[in-house]
Enzyme design. Structure first.
Site, PDB file in Angstrom:
ATOM      1  N   ARG A 138      57.262  58.366   1.291  1.00  0.00           N
ATOM      2  CA  ARG A 138      56.248  59.291   0.807  1.00  0.00           C
ATOM      3  C   ARG A 138      56.737  60.731   0.815  1.00  0.00           C
ATOM      4  O   ARG A 138      55.968  61.639   0.524  1.00  0.00           O
ATOM      5  CB  ARG A 138      55.021  59.172   1.709  1.00  0.00           C
ATOM      6  N   ARG A 167      35.485  54.485  -5.654  1.00  0.00           N
ATOM      7  CA  ARG A 167      35.908  53.484  -4.678  1.00  0.00           C
ATOM      8  C   ARG A 167      35.270  53.758  -3.312  1.00  0.00           C
ATOM      9  O   ARG A 167      34.932  52.835  -2.576  1.00  0.00           O
ATOM     10  CB  ARG A 167      37.437  53.513  -4.536  1.00  0.00           C
ATOM     11  N   ARG A 223      44.584  64.727   0.323  1.00  0.00           N
ATOM     12  CA  ARG A 223      45.586  63.696   0.018  1.00  0.00           C
ATOM     13  C   ARG A 223      46.299  63.996  -1.297  1.00  0.00           C
ATOM     14  O   ARG A 223      47.498  63.773  -1.432  1.00  0.00           O
ATOM     15  CB  ARG A 223      44.929  62.310  -0.024  1.00  0.00           C
ATOM     16  N   ARG A 243      36.106  53.519   2.698  1.00  0.00           N
ATOM     17  CA  ARG A 243      37.273  53.888   3.490  1.00  0.00           C
ATOM     18  C   ARG A 243      37.065  55.270   4.097  1.00  0.00           C
ATOM     19  O   ARG A 243      36.580  56.177   3.427  1.00  0.00           O
ATOM     20  CB  ARG A 243      38.510  53.901   2.575  1.00  0.00           C
ATOM     21  N   LYS A 275      47.900  51.747  -6.982  1.00  0.00           N
ATOM     22  CA  LYS A 275      49.132  51.192  -6.407  1.00  0.00           C
ATOM     23  C   LYS A 275      48.906  49.868  -5.689  1.00  0.00           C
ATOM     24  O   LYS A 275      49.653  48.926  -5.887  1.00  0.00           O
ATOM     25  CB  LYS A 275      49.726  52.139  -5.358  1.00  0.00           C
TER      26      LYS A 275
END
Ligand code: ADP
Length: 191
Positions: A89, A128, A145, A134, A14
């Site tokens: 969301r 990632r 998530r 992160r 996204k």
């Protein structure tokens, strides 16, 4: 001039696509995740409040998020259009967004859903994690998530389909390919 929402599972790309579309259409990409991360980085009160939820892979409470977006949408750069990345969301946030836009006498033009299967996005997020580091890209938090996405965010598809705004785009493939699909979907929707 275009007012649009982009949603899709964590790891569907996204953020990357939002930046490209924003550039292409000359509108700001407004990422609630980026705004929260910037606040965490700066140690603001908002950041302190958001951090515990983000680190757990949970949604920041709607009251906090809605107020933040309501303010952001009053900035001059959003007057002519915007692309929301990561907001709404859940359907309550979507209803809140509707009322914000109603108050301003405007409405969404199109809502884009990037679809990708769970195995693919999990793989992307784990790779990632190694690159970006992160805080919420650890395996248990990624799993949470994805659960939150399935439970809270995926119902947005029905919400926006009922309003005739939903366009689904396959998020699997090269980054350029997915961008082309999104641009095409936007063009078709405004035709
Ligand atoms: P991803 O889509 O990969 O999970 P984001 O950067 O969009 O990443 O969001 C990171 C985190 O920020 C979310 O897990 C959540 O804690 C918080 N967040 C972002 N947008 C929202 C929102 N609209 N409502 C509640 N929490 C949000």
């Amino acid at each position: 001039m275009m007012r649009t929402v982009l949603f899709g599972p964590p790891g569907a790309g996204k953020g990357t696509q939002a930046a490209r579309l924003a550039e292409r259409f000359g509108i700001p990409a407004i990422s609630t995740g980026d705004i929260f991360r910037a606040n965490v980085g700066q140690g603001t009160a908002l950041g302190l409040e958001a951090k515990e939820y983000m680190d757990a892979g949970l949604l920041v409470p709607d009251s906090v998020t809605n107020a933040m977006v309501r303010d952001r949408l009053t900035w001059a750069d959003a007057a002519e259009g915007f692309l929301l990345d990561g907001y709404p969301r859940n359907p309550d946030q979507a209803r809140e967004l509707e009322s914000m836009l109603d108050d301003a006498g405007v409405s969404l033009d199109v809502v884009l859903e990037i679809t990708a299967d769970v195995d693919e996005v999990t793989r992307r997020l784990l790779s990632r994690a190694e690159i970006e580091g992160r805080a919420d890209d650890t395996e248990p938090v990624i799993r949470r998530r994805l659960e939150v996405y399935a439970e809270s965010t995926a119902p947005l598809a029905d919400f926006y389909r009922e309003r005739g705004l939903l366009v689904q785009v396959d998020g699997i493939g090269e980054i350029d390919e997915v961008t082309s699909r999104l641009v095409e979907a936007i063009s078709d929707s405004s035709a």
